[in-house]
Design a protein around this motif. Structure first.
Motif, PDB file in Angstrom:
ATOM      1  N   HIS A 103       0.831  -1.203   0.000  1.00  0.00           N
ATOM      2  CA  HIS A 103       0.000   0.000   0.000  1.00  0.00           C
ATOM      3  C   HIS A 103       0.872   1.262   0.000  1.00  0.00           C
ATOM      4  N   VAL A 128       0.982   4.254  -2.836  1.00  0.00           N
ATOM      5  CA  VAL A 128       0.754   5.687  -2.562  1.00  0.00           C
ATOM      6  C   VAL A 128       1.942   6.502  -3.064  1.00  0.00           C
ATOM      7  N   THR A 138       1.864   9.296  -5.947  1.00  0.00           N
ATOM      8  CA  THR A 138       2.280  10.664  -5.641  1.00  0.00           C
ATOM      9  C   THR A 138       3.280  11.170  -6.693  1.00  0.00           C
ATOM     10  N   ALA A 172      -1.439  16.598  -3.528  1.00  0.00           N
ATOM     11  CA  ALA A 172      -2.389  15.821  -2.720  1.00  0.00           C
ATOM     12  C   ALA A 172      -3.730  15.714  -3.436  1.00  0.00           C
ATOM     13  N   THR A 210      -3.446  13.348  -6.355  1.00  0.00           N
ATOM     14  CA  THR A 210      -3.287  11.949  -5.951  1.00  0.00           C
ATOM     15  C   THR A 210      -4.585  11.412  -5.361  1.00  0.00           C
ATOM     16  N   ILE A 267      -5.432  11.941  -2.153  1.00  0.00           N
ATOM     17  CA  ILE A 267      -5.262  11.665  -0.719  1.00  0.00           C
ATOM     18  C   ILE A 267      -5.239  12.996   0.015  1.00  0.00           C
ATOM     19  N   THR A 270      -2.001  13.108   5.016  1.00  0.00           N
ATOM     20  CA  THR A 270      -1.440  11.808   4.638  1.00  0.00           C
ATOM     21  C   THR A 270      -0.183  11.999   3.796  1.00  0.00           C
TER      22      THR A 270
END
Lengths: 210, 210
Positions: free
Chosen positions: A12, A16, A20, A42, A45, A47, A51
């Protein structure tokens, strides 16, 4: 925690991270280097900003990671190109041609310039330098590249000259650039001196044209 | 106001400007590009920060003006070198040699990279490009430089390759770099194709070494 769970977390995190870097590349393409910010990355992406900050301290760190991934991908591609060619001279020529095409289509100079000079950029350039120096050294050993100039200097010449591809607008122009660079690398005939051809040519041409 | 008074003011302003650029150069040398700030430059120049802000809006503007002055000085020097040489090929060789020595002793790459890409840096690079392109064009017309590649592309090759001089530590290494670049520019014998020598050399060397 069971192993599977750790693997899931690692996978995971990797996803991410990759997303990114992809988002950063898109933002750079759309808004230029100056338009890159943590908020924009952010948002792209998908997210939260909080985060994102758990993964990267700032936009500069994302750009550095993106640049690192680019160099790694380029080197993987260039290693494949190298391994498909036969003979040290052909390998150097094939790699140089492929790298010039990469630079023509994906110029990274502006992004590298936007990164603060430091360990990161130096390390990336060092990897590229070592990769090309090995090819230059091999080709010099079998007489396909001049050996009257140290391999490090030949490599510096190659890697600086090839960045001219970033300003070119066609694959044919990139091929002509590679031909110029390879001509500079070719073994020199006759007595070795730092500047063998030009003095002679100057006087000959001057005589011919006056 | 009388003319003399205006001249005094103009001359005073010029002196402050020059002193500011000198101070900026000193600060860069001492503290690196990241250490340049309006406070430090004001302190070094010996004028107040408020006065400095009347001349330049920010440190970036001072760096841009400094870079502009450097390019102007380099071009003046290179024009003198050019005018002392005889023959188009010799002029190109002399200028390239002098520029490589400048870059070896006064690398500006890091400072240029620190300036935001924009009109200023593009304009400065354009002046240098035009200066060298004129020399390349003249030399190609008298047969001392190859004419199978457009002069703009040859100039791009020269100006990118010569920046390798920034990483060199001796005048002799800079001379070898210039010799490599000039070899790439030399007129090509035989039938003209984008990559004439390397294919032949590869097969010949391969035959000789197996």
């Amino acid at each position: 925690m069971p192993k599977l769970w750790n693997e899931t977390i690692a996978s995971h995190r990797h996803a991410v991270r990759e997303a990114t870097l992809d988002a950063a590349a898109t933002v750079i393409t759309e808004s230029g280097l100056a338009g890159v910010s943590m908020s924009k990355i952010a948002e792209r992406t998908g997210i939260g900003r909080a985060t994102l900050y758990k993964y990267f301290p700032d936009a500069e760190a994302i750009l550095a990671a993106w640049h690192d991934r680019q160099i790694t991908r380029h080197l993987q591609h260039l290693a494949q190109v190298r391994d498909r060619a036969t003979g040290a001279g052909s390998r150097l020529e094939a790699v140089l041609g492929a790298y010039a095409q990469i630079l023509t289509h994906h110029p990274t100079g502006a992004i590298v310039a936007g990164l603060h000079r430091g360990n990161h950029v130096e390390h990336a350039q060092h990897r590229l330098h070592e990769f090309v120096r090995a090819l230059v050294t091999d080709a010099a050993q079998v007489g396909e590249v001049r050996d009257d100039v140290p391999a490090d200097e030949l490599t510096g010449y190659v890697l600086h000259a090839v960045t001219a591809a970033e300003g070119l607008d066609s694959p044919a122009a990139a091929d002509r650039l590679v031909a110029l660079i390879l001509t500079g690398l070719a073994p020199q005939q006759g007595p070795r001196s730092p500047r063998p051809p030009s003095t002679d040519q100057t006087s000959k041409s001057a005589a011919a044209h006056h």
